[in-house]
Design an enzyme around this catalytic site. Structure first.
Site, mmCIF file in Angstrom:
data_model
loop_
_atom_site.group_PDB
_atom_site.id
_atom_site.type_symbol
_atom_site.label_atom_id
_atom_site.label_comp_id
_atom_site.label_asym_id
_atom_site.label_seq_id
_atom_site.Cartn_x
_atom_site.Cartn_y
_atom_site.Cartn_z
ATOM 1 C CD GLU A 41 -13.358 9.453 25.018
ATOM 2 O OE1 GLU A 41 -14.280 9.584 25.861
ATOM 3 O OE2 GLU A 41 -12.251 10.002 25.140
ATOM 4 C CG HIS A 65 -9.762 -3.700 3.339
ATOM 5 N ND1 HIS A 65 -9.122 -3.435 2.156
ATOM 6 C CD2 HIS A 65 -8.772 -3.987 4.217
ATOM 7 C CE1 HIS A 65 -7.817 -3.559 2.308
ATOM 8 N NE2 HIS A 65 -7.580 -3.892 3.562
ATOM 9 C CD GLU A 77 -3.128 -1.186 0.684
ATOM 10 O OE1 GLU A 77 -3.309 -0.307 -0.188
ATOM 11 O OE2 GLU A 77 -3.976 -2.045 0.975
ATOM 12 C CG HIS A 102 -4.753 -0.453 6.159
ATOM 13 N ND1 HIS A 102 -6.133 -0.401 6.265
ATOM 14 C CD2 HIS A 102 -4.485 -1.635 5.538
ATOM 15 C CE1 HIS A 102 -6.649 -1.486 5.722
ATOM 16 N NE2 HIS A 102 -5.676 -2.256 5.281
ATOM 17 C CG HIS A 113 -7.280 -5.836 8.090
ATOM 18 N ND1 HIS A 113 -6.633 -6.907 7.507
ATOM 19 C CD2 HIS A 113 -7.122 -4.800 7.236
ATOM 20 C CE1 HIS A 113 -6.105 -6.541 6.349
ATOM 21 N NE2 HIS A 113 -6.370 -5.256 6.166
HETATM 22 O O1 2HA Z 1 -2.121 -7.119 3.764
HETATM 23 O O2 2HA Z 1 -3.808 -4.861 4.753
HETATM 24 O O3 2HA Z 1 -4.747 -3.831 2.565
HETATM 25 C C1 2HA Z 1 -1.895 -5.772 3.806
HETATM 26 C C2 2HA Z 1 -3.199 -5.095 3.753
HETATM 27 C C3 2HA Z 1 -3.714 -4.730 2.430
HETATM 28 ZN ZN ZN Z 2 -5.826 -4.134 4.546
#
Ligand code: 2HA
Ligand code: ZN
Length: 273
Positions: free
Chosen positions: A171, A212, A117, A141, A143
């Site tokens: 919050e 995602h 990314e 980033h 998940h």
């Molecule tokens: O695996 O999170 O969005 C890496 C990621 C791709």
């Molecule tokens: Zn990801």
């Protein structure tokens, strides 16, 4: 001094370790980049252990980041392994004078590439640097399960997701009174996802990637991690309540306004009724 003793490296190692412990980084999920200050770049120059790599095209040009250095997680690296071997899992990259290519300066000691990314991170650094007068330095980033779950329960609009989060924990309006941006289900690592996110990042400091995860930014590791954590916590409450049969009451728009006013932040009024 070793690179791994520099505060900006230690901070990333801690973020990776904390994110892993939160359960946000299955396998090689997630990535993070940090834009070094001029002083940190000087410090880093004294800790280099190898020759620079070849210049590699980014596929985009980020002119306002030309010549800057970034610390990044490596492509395919697992967050849980970062504390065990930062020099294998992380890397320092330098952008060229036109901002369209990068080269490795440190890290990935057993080979590899920066995060898949990288282009999205660079586009978003460019946008947030401009939007914050240079203050923004971290793109993170992850998940987290509940924010992903929320994208199956709510309409996929900035307003619907932001309001659902604000309604679920006091919050939330304090920490992200501007709300969150939302993009649809897109191919991970794609340039389309990068551009769609950067459009949202002109207005928001975080963007929900439907089904995602979340892309969060901030001036330092604590702020970016804290934003990720707060969005995820509000989503968790929402999902818990939904799964328990639904809410008897939510935090009302009036209460959301009062919370924002009480802590002196500007709520995005058009998301309220
Ligand atoms: O695996 O999170 O969005 C890496 C990621 C791709
Ligand atoms: Zn990801």
């Amino acid at each position: 001094m070793k690179m791994t003793e520099c505060a900006f490296v230690e901070g990333m190692v801690r973020l990776c370790s904390d994110g892993w412990q939160q359960g946000w980084h299955e396998r090689n999920g997630g990535n993070v980049t940090y834009r070094l200050t001029a002083e940190e770049t000087e410090e880093a120059r004294h800790c280099l252990t190898r020759l620079p790599g070849e210049w590699v095209k980014l596929g985009i040009a980020v002119e306002n980041l030309a010549g800057e250095w970034f610390l990044a997680t490596g492509s395919g690296k697992f967050f849980r392994n970062v504390p065990l071997n930062p020099e294998d899992c992380l890397c320092l990259v330098e952008l060229n004078e036109t901002g369209d290519s990068y080269r490795l300066r440190w890290g990935l000691c057993n080979g590899g590439k920066p995060t898949s990314e990288l282009a999205p991170h660079m586009i978003n650094h460019s946008v947030r640097k401009a939007a914050t007068g240079g203050a923004c330095r971290v793109m993170y980033h992850a998940h987290p399960a509940h924010i992903v779950a929320l994208t199956f329960l709510e309409e996929l609009t900035d307003k619907a997701i932001s309001r659902a989060l604000w309604q679920s924990e006091t919050e939330a309006p304090m920490v992200f009174p501007g709300g969150v941006g939302v993009v649809g289900c897109m191919v991970p690592g794609s340039i389309d996802l990068a551009w769609a996110s950067s459009e949202k990042m002109k207005e928001y400091d975080s963007v929900v990637w439907a089904h995602h995860g979340l892309f969060a930014s901030g001036p330092d590791y604590d702020t970016a991690f804290g934003l990720m954590h707060t969005v995820e916590k509000a989503a968790q409450v929402r999902v818990l309540v939904t799964g328990a049969g639904g809410a008897k009451q939510l935090i009302t728009d009036e209460e959301i306004r009062a919370i924002a006013e009480g802590c002196g932040v500007q709520i995005r009024e058009e998301f309220l009724q």
